[in-house]
Design an enzyme around this catalytic site. Structure first.
Site, short mmCIF file in Angstrom:
data_model
loop_
_atom_site.label_atom_id
_atom_site.label_comp_id
_atom_site.label_asym_id
_atom_site.label_seq_id
_atom_site.Cartn_x
_atom_site.Cartn_y
_atom_site.Cartn_z
CB SER A 29 -0.97 0.01 1.18
OG SER A 29 -1.89 -1.05 1.04
CE LYS B 44 -9.31 -5.35 6.71
NZ LYS B 44 -9.30 -6.22 5.53
CG ASN C 186 -10.71 -1.23 4.00
OD1 ASN C 186 -11.56 -0.36 4.12
ND2 ASN C 186 -10.22 -1.58 2.83
CG ASP D 90 -11.35 -5.00 2.12
OD1 ASP D 90 -10.43 -4.39 1.54
OD2 ASP D 90 -11.21 -5.55 3.24
N GLY E 76 -12.85 -19.22 3.43
CA GLY E 76 -12.54 -18.25 4.48
C GLY E 76 -13.81 -17.61 5.01
CB ALA F 90 -11.03 -10.55 3.11
P1 NAP Z 1 -9.01 -12.69 8.83
O1 NAP Z 1 -10.21 -11.91 9.24
O2 NAP Z 1 -7.91 -12.92 9.80
O3 NAP Z 1 -9.53 -14.13 8.32
C1 NAP Z 1 -8.61 -15.10 7.87
C2 NAP Z 1 -9.39 -16.27 7.28
O4 NAP Z 1 -8.46 -17.18 6.71
C3 NAP Z 1 -10.18 -17.05 8.32
O5 NAP Z 1 -11.33 -17.57 7.70
C4 NAP Z 1 -9.20 -18.17 8.68
O6 NAP Z 1 -9.83 -19.36 9.13
C5 NAP Z 1 -8.58 -18.45 7.34
N1 NAP Z 1 -7.24 -19.05 7.49
C6 NAP Z 1 -6.14 -18.48 8.06
N2 NAP Z 1 -5.10 -19.33 8.00
C7 NAP Z 1 -5.56 -20.46 7.41
C8 NAP Z 1 -4.96 -21.71 7.08
N3 NAP Z 1 -3.67 -21.97 7.35
N4 NAP Z 1 -5.72 -22.64 6.48
C9 NAP Z 1 -7.04 -22.41 6.20
N5 NAP Z 1 -7.65 -21.25 6.50
C10 NAP Z 1 -6.93 -20.28 7.08
O7 NAP Z 1 -8.32 -12.06 7.53
P2 NAP Z 1 -9.00 -11.26 6.34
O8 NAP Z 1 -8.90 -9.81 6.60
O9 NAP Z 1 -10.34 -11.86 6.06
O10 NAP Z 1 -7.99 -11.59 5.14
C11 NAP Z 1 -7.97 -12.85 4.50
C12 NAP Z 1 -7.06 -12.80 3.29
O11 NAP Z 1 -7.56 -11.84 2.35
C13 NAP Z 1 -5.62 -12.34 3.62
O12 NAP Z 1 -4.73 -13.04 2.81
C14 NAP Z 1 -5.63 -10.87 3.23
O13 NAP Z 1 -4.34 -10.40 2.87
C15 NAP Z 1 -6.54 -10.93 2.01
N6 NAP Z 1 -7.15 -9.62 1.72
C16 NAP Z 1 -6.88 -9.09 0.50
C17 NAP Z 1 -7.42 -7.87 0.16
C18 NAP Z 1 -7.11 -7.29 -1.19
O14 NAP Z 1 -7.38 -6.11 -1.39
N7 NAP Z 1 -6.55 -8.06 -2.09
C19 NAP Z 1 -8.26 -7.18 1.05
C20 NAP Z 1 -8.53 -7.78 2.29
C21 NAP Z 1 -7.96 -9.00 2.61
P3 NAP Z 1 -10.18 -19.60 10.70
O15 NAP Z 1 -11.50 -18.92 10.92
O16 NAP Z 1 -10.24 -21.07 10.79
O17 NAP Z 1 -9.05 -18.98 11.49
#
Ligand code: NAP
Length: 266
Positions: free
Chosen positions: A16, A65, A86, A101, A123, A127
């Site tokens: 970012s 978040k 975010n 997002d 997930g 996100a």
């Molecule tokens: P979050 O709220 O921490 O949620 C993470 C999710 O991933 C949860 O459902 C978690 O499952 C799952 N997870 C984590 N480690 C795992 C593993 N080893 N195996 C299987 N599932 C796993 O995070 P978030 O904000 O939703 O972000 C999720 C992803 O989206 C990240 O990679 C983030 O960088 C990406 N993202 C990208 C953008 C973009 O603009 N491209 C924007 C936002 C987020 P549990 O519930 O079982 O812990």
């Protein structure tokens, strides 16, 4: 000069700052976007400093978040519906929370010409919730699979758009994938070289949210597979950033400049 902060832990590898600083420079704005590593116990004090210093706003990332929702003066309907923040904008001494997002996801899909109808979201974090809201808005049939099943159940119960909800399912079988037209990876799987659909035949479209400097194994495999449309996490990253930029500055974001600041073309 005003500052914009990225508040999270970790933040060192964030893409970012490059995008936003390029955008400020392109528009001749004397602002600076800075990543700040903030631990959970420092969050409230960091927001207090934001209220007092010359700060336009902030991006908020993992793990803050959700916690930010309880620490600001106003929360937009979008952030409340998603249950995560975010973007923060400072209005005088008051902080307003929003979530861009969903905008980033919707714009990335539109840019790829993708209109998913039967979607599996991997997930159930912030996100995933943003994506599910957008997909339900677009009228798609949405299933959510998560490592921790209870969290997928909670998402399915709590996110509602026009009286429609997602359903929670187990991690998708080949049969589930054959029934879907699109999979959205909203987990960090891919950052450590994992492929969340390893050994499975891919559906017609893959949307991988992981915003990695090098393509994830899932993105690489999808790109190498004939007739599979791929939306890379960098594309959503770009468009959520552009919308945040607009919220902080009130200006039209220079999207081409921000795109060129990404580590590879998307
Ligand atoms: P979050 O709220 O921490 O949620 C993470 C999710 O991933 C949860 O459902 C978690 O499952 C799952 N997870 C984590 N480690 C795992 C593993 N080893 N195996 C299987 N599932 C796993 O995070 P978030 O904000 O939703 O972000 C999720 C992803 O989206 C990240 O990679 C983030 O960088 C990406 N993202 C990208 C953008 C973009 O603009 N491209 C924007 C936002 C987020 P549990 O519930 O079982 O812990």
């Amino acid at each position: 000069m005003s500052q914009v902060w990225l508040i999270g832990d970790p933040v060192a590898h964030s893409l970012s700052p490059a995008m936003h600083n390029a955008a400020f420079a392109a528009l001749g704005l004397p602002h600076r976007y800075e990543a700040r590593e903030v631990k959970a116990e420092q969050l409230a004090a960091t927001l207090e400093r934001m209220r007092q210093e010359d700060v336009l706003g902030a991006n908020v990332t993992i793990p803050h978040k959700e916690a930010v929702l309880r620490l600001v003066a106003r929360v937009s309907d979008e952030a409340r519906r998603i249950g995560a923040v975010n973007t923060i904008t400072r209005h005088g001494g008051l902080l307003h929370a929003d979530n861009t997002d969903g905008h980033g996801f919707r714009t990335a899909l539109a840019e790829a010409g993708l209109e998913p109808r039967r979607v599996i979201v991997l997930g159930a974090g912030g996100a995933a919730r943003a994506c599910v809201v957008e997909l339900l808005r677009a009228g798609a049939d949405v299933s959510v699979a998560n490592r921790t099943r209870e969290r997928a159940d909670r998402l399915a119960r709590s996110v509602e758009v026009d009286r429609r909800r997602a359903r929670a399912i187990a991690w998708p079988s080949q049969h589930d994938l054959d029934e879907a037209d699109t999979v959205v990876n909203a987990t960090p799987l891919g950052l450590q070289n994992e492929d969340p659909l390893r050994g499975r035949t891919l559906p017609r479209a893959i949307v991988d949210l992981v915003p990695a400097a090098v393509p994830t194994p899932l993105v690489k495999r999808a790109k190498a597979t004939e007739n599979v449309t791929v939306v890379d996490g960098l594309s959503m990253l770009l468009h959520q950033a552009a919308r945040s930029f607009q919220l902080w500055t009130g200006l039209e974001p220079p999207v081409a400049v921000m795109r060129a600041a990404l580590p590879r073309p998307v």
